[in-house]
Scaffold this motif. Structure first.
Motif, PDB file in Angstrom:
ATOM      1  N   VAL A 124       0.836  -1.200   0.000  1.00 38.02           N
ATOM      2  CA  VAL A 124       0.000   0.000   0.000  1.00 38.02           C
ATOM      3  C   VAL A 124       0.873   1.253   0.000  1.00 38.02           C
ATOM      4  CG1 VAL A 124      -1.751   1.294   1.259  1.00 38.02           C
ATOM      5  CG2 VAL A 124      -1.864  -1.212   1.189  1.00 38.02           C
ATOM      6  N   GLY A 125       0.578   2.146  -0.939  1.00 40.75           N
ATOM      7  CA  GLY A 125       1.315   3.397  -1.038  1.00 40.75           C
ATOM      8  C   GLY A 125       2.621   3.298  -1.781  1.00 40.75           C
ATOM      9  N   GLU A 126       2.984   2.115  -2.270  1.00 36.49           N
ATOM     10  CA  GLU A 126       4.274   1.961  -2.940  1.00 36.49           C
ATOM     11  C   GLU A 126       4.152   1.395  -4.349  1.00 36.49           C
ATOM     12  OE1 GLU A 126       7.249  -0.027  -0.675  1.00 36.49           O
ATOM     13  OE2 GLU A 126       6.852   1.107   1.166  1.00 36.49           O
ATOM     14  N   SER A 127       3.630   0.172  -4.469  1.00 37.14           N
ATOM     15  CA  SER A 127       3.619  -0.445  -5.792  1.00 37.14           C
ATOM     16  C   SER A 127       2.680  -1.652  -5.813  1.00 37.14           C
ATOM     17  CB  SER A 127       5.027  -0.902  -6.190  1.00 37.14           C
ATOM     18  OG  SER A 127       5.469  -1.931  -5.319  1.00 37.14           O
ATOM     19  N   THR A 128       2.360  -2.076  -7.036  1.00 39.29           N
ATOM     20  CA  THR A 128       1.599  -3.295  -7.273  1.00 39.29           C
ATOM     21  C   THR A 128       2.208  -3.996  -8.473  1.00 39.29           C
ATOM     22  OG1 THR A 128      -0.459  -2.364  -6.393  1.00 39.29           O
ATOM     23  CG2 THR A 128      -0.661  -4.274  -7.846  1.00 39.29           C
ATOM     24  N   THR A 129       2.380  -5.301  -8.357  1.00 43.55           N
ATOM     25  CA  THR A 129       2.955  -6.095  -9.442  1.00 43.55           C
ATOM     26  C   THR A 129       2.050  -7.277  -9.757  1.00 43.55           C
ATOM     27  OG1 THR A 129       5.214  -5.521  -8.736  1.00 43.55           O
ATOM     28  CG2 THR A 129       4.962  -7.409 -10.230  1.00 43.55           C
ATOM     29  N   PHE A 130       1.588  -7.341 -11.009  1.00 46.22           N
ATOM     30  CA  PHE A 130       0.864  -8.507 -11.499  1.00 46.22           C
ATOM     31  C   PHE A 130       1.837  -9.369 -12.293  1.00 46.22           C
ATOM     32  CE2 PHE A 130      -2.746  -5.830 -10.556  1.00 46.22           C
ATOM     33  CZ  PHE A 130      -3.736  -6.733 -10.193  1.00 46.22           C
ATOM     34  N   THR A 131       1.857 -10.655 -11.978  1.00 46.00           N
ATOM     35  CA  THR A 131       2.755 -11.591 -12.652  1.00 46.00           C
ATOM     36  C   THR A 131       1.924 -12.632 -13.388  1.00 46.00           C
ATOM     37  OG1 THR A 131       4.441 -11.289 -10.927  1.00 46.00           O
ATOM     38  CG2 THR A 131       4.654 -13.219 -12.356  1.00 46.00           C
ATOM     39  N   VAL A 132       2.130 -12.688 -14.705  1.00 47.89           N
ATOM     40  CA  VAL A 132       1.427 -13.659 -15.549  1.00 47.89           C
ATOM     41  C   VAL A 132       2.454 -14.662 -16.069  1.00 47.89           C
ATOM     42  CG1 VAL A 132       0.062 -14.008 -17.642  1.00 47.89           C
ATOM     43  CG2 VAL A 132      -0.323 -11.983 -16.220  1.00 47.89           C
ATOM     44  N   THR A 133       2.189 -15.936 -15.844  1.00 49.17           N
ATOM     45  CA  THR A 133       3.073 -17.004 -16.302  1.00 49.17           C
ATOM     46  C   THR A 133       2.346 -17.844 -17.335  1.00 49.17           C
ATOM     47  OG1 THR A 133       4.117 -17.078 -14.114  1.00 49.17           O
ATOM     48  CG2 THR A 133       4.519 -18.934 -15.571  1.00 49.17           C
ATOM     49  N   LEU A 134       2.940 -17.961 -18.519  1.00 50.62           N
ATOM     50  CA  LEU A 134       2.349 -18.739 -19.606  1.00 50.62           C
ATOM     51  C   LEU A 134       3.337 -19.805 -20.058  1.00 50.62           C
ATOM     52  CD1 LEU A 134       0.810 -15.818 -21.700  1.00 50.62           C
ATOM     53  CD2 LEU A 134      -0.444 -17.453 -20.291  1.00 50.62           C
ATOM     54  N   PRO A 135       2.892 -21.060 -20.185  1.00 52.98           N
ATOM     55  CA  PRO A 135       3.816 -22.126 -20.567  1.00 52.98           C
ATOM     56  C   PRO A 135       4.257 -22.005 -22.018  1.00 52.98           C
ATOM     57  CG  PRO A 135       1.580 -22.961 -20.446  1.00 52.98           C
ATOM     58  CD  PRO A 135       1.532 -21.549 -19.934  1.00 52.98           C
TER      59      PRO A 135
END
Length: 333
Positions: free
Chosen positions: A300-311
């Motif tokens: 909160v207040g810093e960053s958000t990271t979405f990680t998508v992994t595809l084979p």
């Protein structure tokens, strides 16, 4: 008599030696047995709790050697079981919400079409500046917005086929970045590309996968209304079996209590009228259809990271195999 006395003395000394050996052995055996049996008893109790549905249980990491390894393996197994249970519940919820959404969307489409039709007719009859024209325009605009929501509902509910074809993900991401740099929503945002060269082509549906990353990038931009940095990173996994894409923003972050609901249908933290709460649910479904995974980490207040992994080499379902065969045998394709 002397011989008998010697026998008694020898017997006495043998008993003393035996006692001297047995007592320390018993004293040593008791704590050692406790060290072995106590973790096993804890594991048995934990197993009974798991059988009753409590997947939050963990056993303390005690002891050394094989007992400690067994405890760690047990905790890892329970953690995987808990994650699998969460995913199954989420899938069931998505399926139920999809059926509900499809029914509601079909019921809404006809009256919305009628409202739009008559609103356009009234607008054609009203000259510019006429009283009530602005009100009719507002009705038409809101009806169009409602139709967009209905379309999103149908998109969420529809079991789409995955039209698999070789796709250069690095080229796709680069095109998204260049397109975003031309949009007003990204004017105050610095976009950083960290895309590894020569990524292998993936067997994916390019249209659906593009919707995933466009949605993640747009959400990142919405999280940085005052500007910030959007980082798009793509590289091979350590085992070279998957491509890992990260979309990271320096926005306001997501509170921990919202993380678990993030992929639930209709959940949104945006103001009323600015989101349907279906974007991430649809993205989750698309990634799962491609045998991939999507995760989120946020401070909160810093960053958000979405990680998508595809084979890189996904297992092909019967539908995907059929579609790929039809595509390869279609004239002119």
């Amino acid at each position: 008599a002397t011989f008998i006395e010697l026998q008694h003395v020898l017997r006495s000394r043998i008993m003393l030696v035996a006692l001297a050996a047995i007592v320390p052995a018993a004293l040593l055996a008791l704590p050692i047995a406790h060290l072995i049996t106590h973790p096993l008893e804890e594991m048995a109790r934990a197993s009974r709790q798991i059988a009753q549905g409590d997947t939050q249980v963990r056993i303390p990491n005690r002891g050394v050697g094989e007992v400690a390894v067994l405890g760690q393996a047990f905790n890892s197994m329970v953690a995987e079981l808990e994650e699998t249970q969460v995913q199954l519940i989420r899938k069931e919820r998505l399926a139920s919400m999809g059926q509900l959404a499809a029914g509601v969307a079909h019921q809404l489409n006809n009256p919305l079409g009628t409202i739009l039709l008559f609103a356009d007719i009234v607008l054609q009859d009203l000259p510019e500046g006429a009283q009530g024209r602005d009100d009719v325009q507002m009705i038409a605009q809101e009806a169009h917005r409602a139709k967009d929501i209905v379309a999103a509902l149908l998109n969420f509910a529809r079991q789409q086929k995955v039209w698999v074809q070789p796709t250069a993900l690095d080229t796709m991401l680069h095109e998204f970045v260049e397109r975003a740099r031309q949009q007003p929503a990204y004017e105050r945002i610095q976009i950083v590309e960290q895309i590894a060269p020569d990524l292998p082509q993936l067997e994916v549906d390019p249209v659906q996968v593009s919707n995933v990353f466009v949605n993640l990038m747009d959400n990142a931009a919405d999280a940085m209304p005052e500007g910030g940095t959007l980082t798009i990173k793509a590289d091979l996994s350590l085992d070279q079996q998957s491509v890992v894409v990260q979309v990271k923003d320096t926005g306001r972050g997501i509170p921990p209590e919202n993380i678990k609901q993030l992929f639930s249908p209709f959940f949104t933290t945006k103001p009323l009228g600015q989101g349907t709460g279906l974007g991430l649910s649809i993205a989750y479904g698309i990634v799962k259809m491609h045998h991939g995974a999507i995760q989120v980490q946020s401070q909160v207040g810093e960053s958000t990271t979405f990680t998508v992994t595809l084979p890189v080499h996904p297992p092909r379902s019967d539908t995907q195999a059929l579609i790929a065969e039809e595509t390869s045998t279609t004239p002119g394709v």
